[in-house]
Design a protein around this motif. Structure first.
Motif, PDB file in Angstrom:
ATOM      1  N   ALA A   1       4.607 -70.261 -29.211  1.00 16.02           N
ATOM      2  CA  ALA A   1       3.673 -69.250 -29.705  1.00 16.02           C
ATOM      3  C   ALA A   1       3.864 -69.051 -31.210  1.00 16.02           C
ATOM      4  N   THR A   2       2.941 -68.333 -31.798  1.00 18.85           N
ATOM      5  CA  THR A   2       3.026 -68.044 -33.233  1.00 18.85           C
ATOM      6  C   THR A   2       3.955 -66.850 -33.462  1.00 18.85           C
ATOM      7  N   PRO A   3       4.484 -66.723 -34.673  1.00 11.88           N
ATOM      8  CA  PRO A   3       5.317 -65.555 -34.973  1.00 11.88           C
ATOM      9  C   PRO A   3       4.588 -64.230 -34.698  1.00 11.88           C
ATOM     10  N   ASP A   4       3.296 -64.177 -34.972  1.00 16.95           N
ATOM     11  CA  ASP A   4       2.539 -62.943 -34.691  1.00 16.95           C
ATOM     12  C   ASP A   4       2.506 -62.638 -33.198  1.00 16.95           C
ATOM     13  N   GLN A   5       2.414 -63.668 -32.365  1.00 16.74           N
ATOM     14  CA  GLN A   5       2.410 -63.449 -30.917  1.00 16.74           C
ATOM     15  C   GLN A   5       3.779 -62.952 -30.438  1.00 16.74           C
ATOM     16  N   TYR A   6       4.854 -63.521 -30.992  1.00 19.44           N
ATOM     17  CA  TYR A   6       6.197 -63.032 -30.643  1.00 19.44           C
ATOM     18  C   TYR A   6       6.365 -61.581 -31.065  1.00 19.44           C
ATOM     19  N   ALA A   7       5.892 -61.253 -32.260  1.00 23.91           N
ATOM     20  CA  ALA A   7       6.000 -59.876 -32.755  1.00 23.91           C
ATOM     21  C   ALA A   7       5.219 -58.921 -31.867  1.00 23.91           C
ATOM     22  N   ALA A   8       4.039 -59.329 -31.416  1.00 20.48           N
ATOM     23  CA  ALA A   8       3.230 -58.483 -30.541  1.00 20.48           C
ATOM     24  C   ALA A   8       3.932 -58.258 -29.196  1.00 20.48           C
ATOM     25  N   GLN A   9       4.572 -59.303 -28.669  1.00 16.02           N
ATOM     26  CA  GLN A   9       5.300 -59.154 -27.405  1.00 16.02           C
ATOM     27  C   GLN A   9       6.482 -58.213 -27.567  1.00 16.02           C
ATOM     28  N   LEU A  10       7.197 -58.347 -28.673  1.00 13.76           N
ATOM     29  CA  LEU A  10       8.328 -57.459 -28.914  1.00 13.76           C
ATOM     30  C   LEU A  10       7.851 -56.016 -29.061  1.00 13.76           C
ATOM     31  N   GLN A  11       6.769 -55.818 -29.768  1.00 13.53           N
ATOM     32  CA  GLN A  11       6.229 -54.463 -29.933  1.00 13.53           C
ATOM     33  C   GLN A  11       5.849 -53.880 -28.575  1.00 13.53           C
ATOM     34  N   SER A  12       5.211 -54.677 -27.730  1.00 11.62           N
ATOM     35  CA  SER A  12       4.850 -54.225 -26.388  1.00 11.62           C
ATOM     36  C   SER A  12       6.096 -53.884 -25.571  1.00 11.62           C
ATOM     37  N   LEU A  13       7.081 -54.751 -25.611  1.00 11.64           N
ATOM     38  CA  LEU A  13       8.322 -54.539 -24.874  1.00 11.64           C
ATOM     39  C   LEU A  13       9.024 -53.276 -25.340  1.00 11.64           C
ATOM     40  N   ARG A  14       9.128 -53.120 -26.640  1.00 11.04           N
ATOM     41  CA  ARG A  14       9.811 -51.945 -27.186  1.00 11.04           C
ATOM     42  C   ARG A  14       9.044 -50.654 -26.907  1.00 11.04           C
ATOM     43  N   SER A  15       7.718 -50.721 -26.914  1.00 10.19           N
ATOM     44  CA  SER A  15       6.944 -49.500 -26.657  1.00 10.19           C
ATOM     45  C   SER A  15       7.168 -48.989 -25.234  1.00 10.19           C
ATOM     46  N   LEU A  16       7.503 -49.885 -24.332  1.00 11.15           N
ATOM     47  CA  LEU A  16       7.771 -49.492 -22.957  1.00 11.15           C
ATOM     48  C   LEU A  16       9.239 -49.111 -22.737  1.00 11.15           C
ATOM     49  N   CYS A  17      10.154 -49.812 -23.370  1.00  9.06           N
ATOM     50  CA  CYS A  17      11.586 -49.618 -23.106  1.00  9.06           C
ATOM     51  C   CYS A  17      12.265 -48.590 -24.005  1.00  9.06           C
ATOM     52  N   ASP A  18      11.916 -48.554 -25.275  1.00  7.76           N
ATOM     53  CA  ASP A  18      12.618 -47.665 -26.202  1.00  7.76           C
ATOM     54  C   ASP A  18      12.556 -46.191 -25.805  1.00  7.76           C
ATOM     55  N   PRO A  19      11.399 -45.671 -25.332  1.00 10.27           N
ATOM     56  CA  PRO A  19      11.401 -44.258 -24.921  1.00 10.27           C
ATOM     57  C   PRO A  19      12.364 -43.978 -23.760  1.00 10.27           C
ATOM     58  N   ILE A  20      12.490 -44.922 -22.842  1.00 12.55           N
ATOM     59  CA  ILE A  20      13.422 -44.739 -21.728  1.00 12.55           C
ATOM     60  C   ILE A  20      14.857 -44.793 -22.243  1.00 12.55           C
ATOM     61  N   LEU A  21      15.139 -45.758 -23.107  1.00 16.63           N
ATOM     62  CA  LEU A  21      16.485 -45.875 -23.670  1.00 16.63           C
ATOM     63  C   LEU A  21      16.884 -44.608 -24.412  1.00 16.63           C
ATOM     64  N   THR A  22      15.951 -44.054 -25.162  1.00 17.88           N
ATOM     65  CA  THR A  22      16.221 -42.842 -25.933  1.00 17.88           C
ATOM     66  C   THR A  22      16.609 -41.695 -25.009  1.00 17.88           C
ATOM     67  N   THR A  23      15.997 -41.640 -23.832  1.00 16.53           N
ATOM     68  CA  THR A  23      16.329 -40.612 -22.844  1.00 16.53           C
ATOM     69  C   THR A  23      17.814 -40.621 -22.506  1.00 16.53           C
ATOM     70  N   TYR A  24      18.398 -41.808 -22.518  1.00 19.56           N
ATOM     71  CA  TYR A  24      19.814 -41.955 -22.170  1.00 19.56           C
ATOM     72  C   TYR A  24      20.716 -42.035 -23.408  1.00 19.56           C
ATOM     73  N   GLY A  25      20.140 -41.847 -24.575  1.00 17.50           N
ATOM     74  CA  GLY A  25      20.911 -41.836 -25.808  1.00 17.50           C
ATOM     75  C   GLY A  25      21.257 -43.223 -26.336  1.00 17.50           C
ATOM     76  N   TRP A  26      20.469 -44.248 -25.966  1.00 15.87           N
ATOM     77  CA  TRP A  26      20.741 -45.618 -26.387  1.00 15.87           C
ATOM     78  C   TRP A  26      19.625 -46.141 -27.280  1.00 15.87           C
ATOM     79  N   SER A  27      19.968 -47.144 -28.025  1.00 15.54           N
ATOM     80  CA  SER A  27      19.005 -47.860 -28.852  1.00 15.54           C
ATOM     81  C   SER A  27      19.433 -49.316 -28.885  1.00 15.54           C
ATOM     82  N   LEU A  28      18.504 -50.221 -28.615  1.00 16.22           N
ATOM     83  CA  LEU A  28      18.800 -51.650 -28.690  1.00 16.22           C
ATOM     84  C   LEU A  28      18.206 -52.179 -29.991  1.00 16.22           C
ATOM     85  N   ASP A  29      19.070 -52.358 -30.971  1.00 16.74           N
ATOM     86  CA  ASP A  29      18.624 -52.887 -32.266  1.00 16.74           C
ATOM     87  C   ASP A  29      19.408 -54.096 -32.643  1.00 16.74           C
TER      88      ASP A  29
END
Length: 118
Positions: free
Chosen positions: A90-118
């Motif tokens: 895939a193109t770099p833009d497609q990878y970036a879009a997938q990461l953005q989608s993944l993070r938009s779903l996971c980061d709010p849940i992680l924050t609930t538990y006091g975690w951040s995956l960076d």
């Protein structure tokens, strides 16, 4: 294992700086698989998936994370992992879009538990 083990393990996971051609362990796709990242976007997506895989497999996760949140993580992880497996060119833009989608779903849940995956 103690409850602090998961916190410590998550905080100690290295996120290396991107270098062209870096090889990333992709056991989250299939055992022994490696991904050669030719773009920072692919590296970030693969590393985030690897961290999420670690979180899902850690023995403390079921004790620390609500079952509904674990299910949301699993569903999101498998969907994005399958996408990556089928789109390694895939193109770099497609990878970036997938990461953005993944993070938009996971980061709010992680924050609930006091975690951040960076």
């Amino acid at each position: 294992m103690t409850n602090d083990d998961l916190d410590t393990a998550l905080r100690s996971m290295p996120t290396p700086e991107f270098t062209s051609g870096m090889v990333i362990d992709a056991d989250f796709i299939e055992p022994g698989e490696k991904i050669t990242a030719d773009s920072p976007e692919l590296a970030r997506l693969a590393l985030y998936l690897r961290q999420l895989h670690f979180l899902l497999k850690h023995p403390e996760s079921p004790k620390r994370i609500a079952e509904s949140d674990l299910k949301a993580f699993r569903d999101t992880f498998y969907a994005h992992g399958a996408w990556l497996d089928g789109n390694k060119d895939a193109t770099p833009d497609q990878y970036a879009a997938q990461l953005q989608s993944l993070r938009s779903l996971c980061d709010p849940i992680l924050t609930t538990y006091g975690w951040s995956l960076d």
